[in-house]
Motif scaffolding. Structure first.
Motif, PDB file in Angstrom:
ATOM      1  N   LEU A  10       0.872  -1.165   0.000  1.00 37.93           N
ATOM      2  CA  LEU A  10       0.000   0.000   0.000  1.00 37.93           C
ATOM      3  C   LEU A  10       0.907   1.211   0.000  1.00 37.93           C
ATOM      4  CD1 LEU A  10      -2.690   1.537   0.324  1.00 37.93           C
ATOM      5  CD2 LEU A  10      -2.445   1.210   2.794  1.00 37.93           C
ATOM      6  N   THR A  12       1.131   5.201   0.019  1.00 34.62           N
ATOM      7  CA  THR A  12       0.323   6.347   0.430  1.00 34.62           C
ATOM      8  C   THR A  12       1.137   7.621   0.289  1.00 34.62           C
ATOM      9  OG1 THR A  12      -0.826   4.960   2.045  1.00 34.62           O
ATOM     10  CG2 THR A  12      -1.022   7.346   2.317  1.00 34.62           C
ATOM     11  N   ILE A  14       0.610  11.814   1.067  1.00 36.28           N
ATOM     12  CA  ILE A  14      -0.208  12.901   1.602  1.00 36.28           C
ATOM     13  C   ILE A  14       0.459  14.189   1.159  1.00 36.28           C
ATOM     14  CG2 ILE A  14      -1.144  13.983   3.676  1.00 36.28           C
ATOM     15  CD1 ILE A  14      -0.804  11.165   5.006  1.00 36.28           C
ATOM     16  N   TYR A  35      -6.514   4.048  -7.779  1.00 36.90           N
ATOM     17  CA  TYR A  35      -6.127   4.767  -6.572  1.00 36.90           C
ATOM     18  C   TYR A  35      -7.381   5.209  -5.834  1.00 36.90           C
ATOM     19  CZ  TYR A  35      -6.839   8.343 -10.107  1.00 36.90           C
ATOM     20  OH  TYR A  35      -7.352   9.088 -11.132  1.00 36.90           O
ATOM     21  N   THR A  36      -7.199   5.583  -4.590  1.00 35.05           N
ATOM     22  CA  THR A  36      -8.253   6.184  -3.771  1.00 35.05           C
ATOM     23  C   THR A  36      -7.725   7.510  -3.274  1.00 35.05           C
ATOM     24  OG1 THR A  36      -9.084   4.031  -3.080  1.00 35.05           O
ATOM     25  CG2 THR A  36      -9.662   5.923  -1.687  1.00 35.05           C
ATOM     26  N   ARG A  60      -4.946  12.711   0.469  1.00 38.02           N
ATOM     27  CA  ARG A  60      -4.265  11.450   0.729  1.00 38.02           C
ATOM     28  C   ARG A  60      -4.575  10.550  -0.458  1.00 38.02           C
ATOM     29  NH1 ARG A  60      -3.445   8.587   6.052  1.00 38.02           N
ATOM     30  NH2 ARG A  60      -3.038   6.434   5.489  1.00 38.02           N
ATOM     31  N   ILE A  61      -3.550  10.115  -1.164  1.00 38.24           N
ATOM     32  CA  ILE A  61      -3.706   9.217  -2.306  1.00 38.24           C
ATOM     33  C   ILE A  61      -3.170   7.854  -1.883  1.00 38.24           C
ATOM     34  CG2 ILE A  61      -3.109   8.755  -4.711  1.00 38.24           C
ATOM     35  CD1 ILE A  61      -2.538  11.787  -5.002  1.00 38.24           C
ATOM     36  N   GLU A  62      -3.988   6.819  -2.049  1.00 34.75           N
ATOM     37  CA  GLU A  62      -3.580   5.472  -1.690  1.00 34.75           C
ATOM     38  C   GLU A  62      -3.635   4.571  -2.917  1.00 34.75           C
ATOM     39  OE1 GLU A  62      -4.880   4.835   2.839  1.00 34.75           O
ATOM     40  OE2 GLU A  62      -6.563   5.182   1.464  1.00 34.75           O
ATOM     41  N   ALA A  89       5.305  10.438   1.979  1.00 35.94           N
ATOM     42  CA  ALA A  89       4.878   9.200   1.330  1.00 35.94           C
ATOM     43  C   ALA A  89       5.442   8.020   2.109  1.00 35.94           C
ATOM     44  CB  ALA A  89       5.362   9.162  -0.121  1.00 35.94           C
ATOM     45  N   GLN A  92       3.591   0.293   2.863  1.00 39.83           N
ATOM     46  CA  GLN A  92       3.319  -0.749   3.846  1.00 39.83           C
ATOM     47  C   GLN A  92       3.029  -2.058   3.124  1.00 39.83           C
ATOM     48  OE1 GLN A  92       0.030   1.865   5.284  1.00 39.83           O
ATOM     49  NE2 GLN A  92       0.572   0.950   7.251  1.00 39.83           N
TER      50      GLN A  92
END
Length: 102
Positions: A10, A12, A14, A35-36, A60-62, A89, A92
């Motif tokens: 994952l 991420t 921000i 992406y979310t 926040r892009i995940e 960034a 995980q």
């Protein structure tokens, strides 16, 4: 019933909301399939950031992807954005089902 899972990461990031569209274009170019995005707020070394005010809004892009792709994106962000923008960034390890989505 135990579902079979596969390992992915994952990724991420921000960052400042004003970067959303340029970053999404670059993620597509780098090979990200999905992406979310969500609004984010908090405090860091560049001060308080809240999601309510355009100039101080954060997103926040995940992304769930392979480690190799996450490392390519991290390298790009570090080279082109880290020096001049509020950005953090991290990566995980995760386990996913429906591997075809990632």
């Amino acid at each position: 019933m135990i579902l079979a899972t596969e390992k992915r990461v994952l990724f991420t990031v921000i960052t400042e909301a004003t970067l959303e569209q340029p970053l999404l274009r670059e993620l597509d170019r780098l090979g990200v399939r999905g992406y979310t995005i969500s609004d984010a707020r908090g405090k860091g070394n560049r001060g308080v950031r809240d999601a309510a005010w355009g100039e101080t809004a954060n997103i926040r892009i995940e992304v769930i992807c392979t480690r190799e792709l996450a490392e390519r994106v991290l390298e790009f962000l570090h080279k082109h954005y880290y020096a001049n923008y509020a950005m953090v960034a991290f990566v995980q390890d995760v386990e996913v089902i429906r591997l075809d989505k990632f």
